[in-house]
Design a protein around this motif. Structure first.
Motif, PDB file in Angstrom:
ATOM      1  N   VAL A  75      -1.659 -54.114  -2.686  1.00 54.26           N
ATOM      2  CA  VAL A  75      -2.462 -52.889  -2.710  1.00 54.26           C
ATOM      3  C   VAL A  75      -1.603 -51.683  -2.352  1.00 54.26           C
ATOM      4  O   VAL A  75      -0.905 -51.672  -1.322  1.00 54.26           O
ATOM      5  CB  VAL A  75      -3.650 -53.009  -1.753  1.00 54.26           C
ATOM      6  CG1 VAL A  75      -4.374 -51.667  -1.632  1.00 54.26           C
ATOM      7  CG2 VAL A  75      -4.614 -54.083  -2.246  1.00 54.26           C
ATOM      8  N   ASP A  76      -1.622 -50.666  -3.237  1.00 52.65           N
ATOM      9  CA  ASP A  76      -0.926 -49.406  -2.982  1.00 52.65           C
ATOM     10  C   ASP A  76      -1.856 -48.212  -3.129  1.00 52.65           C
ATOM     11  O   ASP A  76      -1.402 -47.064  -3.104  1.00 52.65           O
ATOM     12  CB  ASP A  76       0.266 -49.259  -3.923  1.00 52.65           C
ATOM     13  CG  ASP A  76      -0.136 -49.338  -5.392  1.00 52.65           C
ATOM     14  OD1 ASP A  76      -1.342 -49.350  -5.681  1.00 52.65           O
ATOM     15  OD2 ASP A  76       0.764 -49.398  -6.253  1.00 52.65           O
ATOM     16  N   ASP A  77      -3.143 -48.475  -3.331  1.00 58.02           N
ATOM     17  CA  ASP A  77      -4.171 -47.439  -3.486  1.00 58.02           C
ATOM     18  C   ASP A  77      -3.886 -46.499  -4.651  1.00 58.02           C
ATOM     19  O   ASP A  77      -4.435 -45.398  -4.719  1.00 58.02           O
ATOM     20  CB  ASP A  77      -4.318 -46.635  -2.195  1.00 58.02           C
ATOM     21  CG  ASP A  77      -4.905 -47.464  -1.071  1.00 58.02           C
ATOM     22  OD1 ASP A  77      -5.726 -48.342  -1.374  1.00 58.02           O
ATOM     23  OD2 ASP A  77      -4.529 -47.246   0.091  1.00 58.02           O
ATOM     24  N   ASN A  78      -3.037 -46.929  -5.540  1.00 59.11           N
ATOM     25  CA  ASN A  78      -2.760 -46.126  -6.723  1.00 59.11           C
ATOM     26  C   ASN A  78      -2.996 -46.981  -7.965  1.00 59.11           C
ATOM     27  O   ASN A  78      -4.029 -46.868  -8.619  1.00 59.11           O
ATOM     28  CB  ASN A  78      -1.324 -45.603  -6.683  1.00 59.11           C
ATOM     29  CG  ASN A  78      -1.003 -44.742  -7.883  1.00 59.11           C
ATOM     30  OD1 ASN A  78      -1.888 -44.272  -8.583  1.00 59.11           O
ATOM     31  ND2 ASN A  78       0.289 -44.541  -8.150  1.00 59.11           N
ATOM     32  N   ARG A  79      -2.037 -47.835  -8.262  1.00 60.12           N
ATOM     33  CA  ARG A  79      -2.187 -48.732  -9.399  1.00 60.12           C
ATOM     34  C   ARG A  79      -3.031 -49.950  -9.053  1.00 60.12           C
ATOM     35  O   ARG A  79      -3.822 -50.422  -9.872  1.00 60.12           O
ATOM     36  CB  ARG A  79      -0.800 -49.171  -9.892  1.00 60.12           C
ATOM     37  CG  ARG A  79      -0.825 -50.021 -11.144  1.00 60.12           C
ATOM     38  CD  ARG A  79       0.575 -50.268 -11.680  1.00 60.12           C
ATOM     39  NE  ARG A  79       1.369 -51.089 -10.792  1.00 60.12           N
ATOM     40  CZ  ARG A  79       1.424 -52.432 -10.850  1.00 60.12           C
ATOM     41  NH1 ARG A  79       0.716 -53.074 -11.754  1.00 60.12           N
ATOM     42  NH2 ARG A  79       2.185 -53.107 -10.013  1.00 60.12           N
TER      43      ARG A  79
ATOM     44  N   GLU B  85       1.539 -58.122 -11.732  1.00 60.39           N
ATOM     45  CA  GLU B  85       2.728 -58.334 -10.894  1.00 60.39           C
ATOM     46  C   GLU B  85       3.903 -57.467 -11.334  1.00 60.39           C
ATOM     47  O   GLU B  85       4.487 -56.726 -10.543  1.00 60.39           O
ATOM     48  CB  GLU B  85       3.112 -59.808 -10.946  1.00 60.39           C
ATOM     49  CG  GLU B  85       4.309 -60.156 -10.076  1.00 60.39           C
ATOM     50  CD  GLU B  85       4.607 -61.643 -10.070  1.00 60.39           C
ATOM     51  OE1 GLU B  85       5.638 -62.027  -9.505  1.00 60.39           O
ATOM     52  OE2 GLU B  85       3.794 -62.411 -10.642  1.00 60.39           O
ATOM     53  N   ASP B  86       4.298 -57.532 -12.579  1.00 58.53           N
ATOM     54  CA  ASP B  86       5.478 -56.814 -13.055  1.00 58.53           C
ATOM     55  C   ASP B  86       5.141 -55.919 -14.241  1.00 58.53           C
ATOM     56  O   ASP B  86       5.950 -55.743 -15.145  1.00 58.53           O
ATOM     57  CB  ASP B  86       6.581 -57.804 -13.464  1.00 58.53           C
ATOM     58  CG  ASP B  86       7.073 -58.630 -12.290  1.00 58.53           C
ATOM     59  OD1 ASP B  86       7.368 -58.033 -11.248  1.00 58.53           O
ATOM     60  OD2 ASP B  86       7.133 -59.866 -12.426  1.00 58.53           O
ATOM     61  N   ALA B  87       3.963 -55.362 -14.257  1.00 60.59           N
ATOM     62  CA  ALA B  87       3.544 -54.586 -15.421  1.00 60.59           C
ATOM     63  C   ALA B  87       2.699 -53.398 -14.969  1.00 60.59           C
ATOM     64  O   ALA B  87       2.083 -53.429 -13.901  1.00 60.59           O
ATOM     65  CB  ALA B  87       2.730 -55.473 -16.371  1.00 60.59           C
ATOM     66  N   PRO B  88       2.657 -52.357 -15.776  1.00 60.67           N
ATOM     67  CA  PRO B  88       1.828 -51.189 -15.441  1.00 60.67           C
ATOM     68  C   PRO B  88       0.349 -51.458 -15.695  1.00 60.67           C
ATOM     69  O   PRO B  88      -0.287 -50.809 -16.538  1.00 60.67           O
ATOM     70  CB  PRO B  88       2.381 -50.104 -16.364  1.00 60.67           C
ATOM     71  CG  PRO B  88       2.881 -50.856 -17.555  1.00 60.67           C
ATOM     72  CD  PRO B  88       3.430 -52.142 -17.016  1.00 60.67           C
ATOM     73  N   ILE B  89      -0.177 -52.425 -14.994  1.00 58.87           N
ATOM     74  CA  ILE B  89      -1.582 -52.796 -15.133  1.00 58.87           C
ATOM     75  C   ILE B  89      -2.355 -52.271 -13.930  1.00 58.87           C
ATOM     76  O   ILE B  89      -1.975 -52.512 -12.780  1.00 58.87           O
ATOM     77  CB  ILE B  89      -1.744 -54.328 -15.238  1.00 58.87           C
ATOM     78  CG1 ILE B  89      -0.999 -54.857 -16.455  1.00 58.87           C
ATOM     79  CG2 ILE B  89      -3.223 -54.708 -15.310  1.00 58.87           C
ATOM     80  CD1 ILE B  89      -1.524 -54.378 -17.773  1.00 58.87           C
ATOM     81  N   GLY B  90      -3.411 -51.550 -14.174  1.00 60.20           N
ATOM     82  CA  GLY B  90      -4.265 -51.096 -13.089  1.00 60.20           C
ATOM     83  C   GLY B  90      -5.232 -52.194 -12.697  1.00 60.20           C
ATOM     84  O   GLY B  90      -5.916 -52.764 -13.552  1.00 60.20           O
ATOM     85  N   LEU B  91      -5.294 -52.518 -11.406  1.00 57.73           N
ATOM     86  CA  LEU B  91      -6.148 -53.613 -10.930  1.00 57.73           C
ATOM     87  C   LEU B  91      -6.922 -53.150  -9.713  1.00 57.73           C
ATOM     88  O   LEU B  91      -6.338 -52.623  -8.748  1.00 57.73           O
ATOM     89  CB  LEU B  91      -5.306 -54.837 -10.582  1.00 57.73           C
ATOM     90  CG  LEU B  91      -6.031 -55.991  -9.892  1.00 57.73           C
ATOM     91  CD1 LEU B  91      -7.138 -56.542 -10.790  1.00 57.73           C
ATOM     92  CD2 LEU B  91      -5.058 -57.096  -9.507  1.00 57.73           C
TER      93      LEU B  91
END
Length: 820
Positions: free
Chosen positions: A714-718, A673-679
């Motif tokens: 979903v942003d197709d990046n991160r 949610e608020d972190a540079p985590i790739g999902l």
């Protein structure tokens, strides 16, 4: 040969023993030269003792293998083993075989070895007992102890007064009724403790209450009897009795003070310099045992029972490590497992049903005993009801306070030797002990299920967490091995002041060196907080505190606890903390991990017990549960190959549908949610022509959760989403095998209660670890060769109380419980 009346082993076709007279060859040796030298080994003391140990051990365990299904305590099975080899059964059916158990040599050996073993066992129990239970007991336990002890005394004396004309004169002249009243009214701590241990209720709320009340009652009864006896003798008009009363009081006081200020400091000095986590050396252990034996001998000189001194000394000593653990490791198996059954079997051997000749006398004694039982039950019930305890639980406490077994057998045998009881009274009393011991334990196990309080009545899941509400996580660790992956998982959640996390750390340690389980907040410097000392807990807590300190202020909080319990009941403490702290998620470590050489190794020596504890937590948790399988891919620090701006953690979620998968999706989106985590969410669906009409409500909830995920995140990046249409499980496994190496953490739903689909049908047949579900077991299997850590998530379920003892094999065959 000793002089006196002849001993007659055959009387009316059966084997009997006259305990007042033993006639045997004074030149008989301890060991034989063997049958080839013409000796009969069973005519010598030591081979005969070994024969008794083997027969009693084998027979009692065979009986218990049957009776334990009805929750009958082990001590009752051991008494029954003695009954079977006694004059009522084996001595009657096969007199020549039963004669081996009725020989003077055998009887003397059983008496001596059994008494010594019982003394050692009582000392060990005293060492393991935490006297702090008295201080923590509260008014409820004190009221139960006082009323539960006084009421049977008064009721039985009243019954004797009411039937005074029918009471045999010898009962009064021999003080049989007085002594019977004294120890039948008592709820012995060792009896309640051992029975609750057999029933796996040591860590339960009512079990702790009953043990506290019993310990208070034991203390009060001991000092009251000593004080009243001394007072009566000192108040006697006879000068001789006055001197005896005064001398006994002074001797008793000196005895207690000597143990407190001489024996106790000596033992504390011996254990003071033992390295943390180590056991006592052989020399130190032998010295401690010699001090205990000396106290037993001194008690016998003063007219006290041989176990009184060792038990009081044990209570004065600290339990846990190193003394309690050393005693448990080096004495329990031999003393409690091999030698102690002789004590209880001896009590059964004395039982002769042919002595029951006068029905009126037997019924009169039975009446007195039943009056005492009913009075204790009611007296224990009333304080519980007055304190607001439910009626059913109050009844359970009343039954627990009426547990019978160990002390009743020992006292009855002692009074039989003192000719205070005749064969008929003894037989009636022992039959009552057997019936009471078996029925009370069975009723308690039938009526009391501690897991009932964990049945879900409100939603405590990540999926139903309110926006901005802190995520309350109960992180369970067994050792320092579990710390790194657990902290890495919490680090991957990246808490912020807007989305904080509350961590309740629970260090789980096996019960060793203590009689009762422990659940309390962690205290720095407490040497006996865990069996291995405080260093292990301190290091674990420090690692989590460092994690909290590295987060922005207001992002994370930590509250550590220590739990010391048997693995069979460890889930009760875990669920109690989760319920009290309103946790949304319990995270427990898997019992296996990836070794340095790539093989799979257990995380602890008792990995099987850890696995069973995890299964119980899954069954009874009041919130969602996640099992973390460590494969070394998670880290709290970005690797050297991590590019600038890249995600330090890449998470993959394999979604098939159902409440567990939705819970895993909610947890994954919270982490990102608020972190540079790739999902990346991989959804697997069947072709339209293969889809069966499943639960439409579940399908609707799945679609809504995924649409919300795609629309909002979903942003197709991160954060990405991929839907894969597959027809068979092989295609799904191929996609998982191809994509999984690109991630640091894999997340799946347990799906233990979801319907089987064509995508899981071929895989579920080969599942090895049912607690991980179909996909979790696949990802962690050695054949799949996955080197990525896996988190298996189960959403909160409505646990069915009373299923804690079901096996893992049966767990997969149970009917599904409804999700909240």
């Amino acid at each position: 040969m000793s002089q006196g009346e002849p001993h007659t082993p055959h009387e009316h076709g059966e084997v009997t023993v006259d305990p007042s007279l033993f006639c045997f060859d004074a030149n008989a040796g301890a060991t034989s030269s063997g049958v080839f030298a013409g000796d009969d080994p069973l005519k010598f003391y030591f081979p005969l003792l070994l024969y008794h140990v083997c027969i009693v051990f084998g027979l009692s365990n065979a009986i218990h293998a049957v009776l334990r299904r009805a929750n009958v305590p082990l001590v009752i099975s051991q008494i029954l083993a003695g009954v079977l080899v006694g004059p009522s059964f084996l001595g009657r059916a096969l007199p020549h075989v039963g004669e081996l158990f009725a020989t003077p040599e055998g009887w003397l050996a059983i008496n001596t070895v059994g008494a010594y073993a019982f003394m050692l066992q009582i000392f060990v129990i005293g060492v393991k007992t935490d006297l702090g239970m008295i201080a923590k007991s509260g008014k409820k336990a004190i009221a139960i102890a006082v009323f539960g002890t006084a009421a049977p005394h008064i009721a039985m004396y009243s019954a004797v007064a009411a039937f005074g004309a029918r009471v045999p004169p010898e009962w009064i002249s021999s003080l049989m009724l007085t002594n019977l009243n004294s120890w039948w009214s008592l709820s012995a701590f060792i009896v309640i403790c051992s029975t609750l241990d057999d029933l796996n209720l040591l860590s339960s709320k009512l079990g702790r209450l009953a043990m506290s009340a019993a310990l208070i009652g034991d203390f009060a009864n001991t000092f009251c009897i000593a004080g009243v006896t001394s007072y009566i003798l000192a108040s006697s008009p006879l000068e001789k009795l006055q001197r005896i009363g005064l001398a006994s009081f002074i001797a008793f006081t000196v005895f207690i003070l000597s143990m407190a200020y001489v024996a106790r400091p000596a033992i504390l000095r011996l254990i003071r310099h033992v390295p943390e986590g180590a056991l006592l050396s052989e020399a130190r252990l032998v010295t401690v045992l010699l001090i205990a034996v000396t106290c037993s001998f001194a008690g016998e000189i003063l007219g006290l029972h041989a176990t009184y001194g060792p038990f009081m000394l044990g209570l004065m000593l600290p339990g846990g490590a190193p003394l309690g653990v050393s005693m448990g490791e080096r004495l329990d198996r031999l003393v409690a497992g091999v030698l102690m059954p002789l004590v209880f079997a001896q009590g059964g051997m004395r039982l002769d049903f042919s002595k029951l000749t006068d029905a009126s006398t037997c019924l009169l004694l039975e009446l007195f005993l039943v009056v005492g039982v009913v009075a204790k039950f009611v007296a224990s019930l009333v304080p519980c009801l007055f304190c607001g305890l439910p009626f059913r639980e109050a009844c359970v406490v009343g039954l627990m306070m009426n547990f019978k077994g160990i002390t009743e057998v020992v006292y009855a045998s002692a009074f039989m030797d003192a000719k205070m009881l005749d064969g008929q009274v003894y037989a009636t009393f022992m039959i009552t002990v057997l019936v009471m011991g078996a029925t009370t334990s069975s009723l308690v196990k039938f009526m009391y299920h501690p897991e009932e309080k964990y049945v879900a009545y409100e939603r405590r899941t990540v999926e139903h967490k309110k926006l901005g509400e802190e995520l309350r996580v109960l992180a369970c660790v067994h050792s320092q091995v579990d710390v790194a992956p657990m902290v890495a998982l919490l680090d991957a959640s990246c808490p912020t002041p807007m989305s904080p996390i509350a961590v309740y750390l629970l260090h789980l340690a096996p019960l060793a060196g203590l009689t009762s389980s422990v659940l309390r907040p962690f205290r720095q410097g407490d040497r006996n907080c865990v069996p291995g000392g405080c260093t292990d807990s301190a290091r674990i807590v420090n690692a989590f505190q460092f994690f909290v300190q590295q987060r922005p202020p207001g992002s994370a909080s930590l509250l550590p606890f220590v739990c010391i319990a048997r693995y069979a009941t460890m889930h009760d403490d875990v669920c109690a903390v989760a319920l009290d702290k309103r946790a949304m998620l319990i995270v427990v470590p898997f019992h296996n991990r990836l070794a340095i050489d790539g093989s799979i190794e257990p995380t602890a020596a008792n990995a099987g017990a850890v696995q069973a504890a995890n299964a119980n937590i899954l069954s009874y948790s009041p919130c969602s549960v996640a099992i973390l399988v460590d494969r070394g891919s998670l880290s709290t620090v970005a690797g050297p190959t991590t590019a600038p701006g890249a995600c330090p953690h890449n998470v993959a979620l394999y979604f098939l549908g159902g409440p567990d998968d939705r819970e895993a999706l909610a947890l994954a989106t919270h982490m990102a949610e608020d972190a540079p985590i790739g999902l990346t969410v991989f959804r697997f669906v069947l072709p339209p022509e293969q889809r069966n009409s499943g639960d439409p409500e579940e399908e609707r909830l799945d679609e809504e959760a995924l649409k919300e995920y795609v629309k909002r995140w979903v942003d197709d990046n991160r954060i990405a989403y991929a839907e894969n249409m597959v027809s068979v499980s092989d295609e799904m496994v191929g996609i998982i095998r191809k994509t999984s190496p690109s991630f640091n953490l894999l997340m799946v739903g347990r799906r233990a209660e979801s319907e089987e689909t064509p995508l899981t049908a071929g895989i579920s047949d080969w599942s090895e670890h049912l607690e991980l579900g179909v996909l979790g077991d696949l990802l962690t299997s050695t054949d799949f060769e996955c080197r990525v850590s896996t988190l298996v998530v189960q959403q909160q379920t409505r646990a069915a109380a009373g299923e804690a003892n079901r096996s893992l094999e049966n767990q997969g065959k149970q009917q599904p419980d409804g999700h909240v």
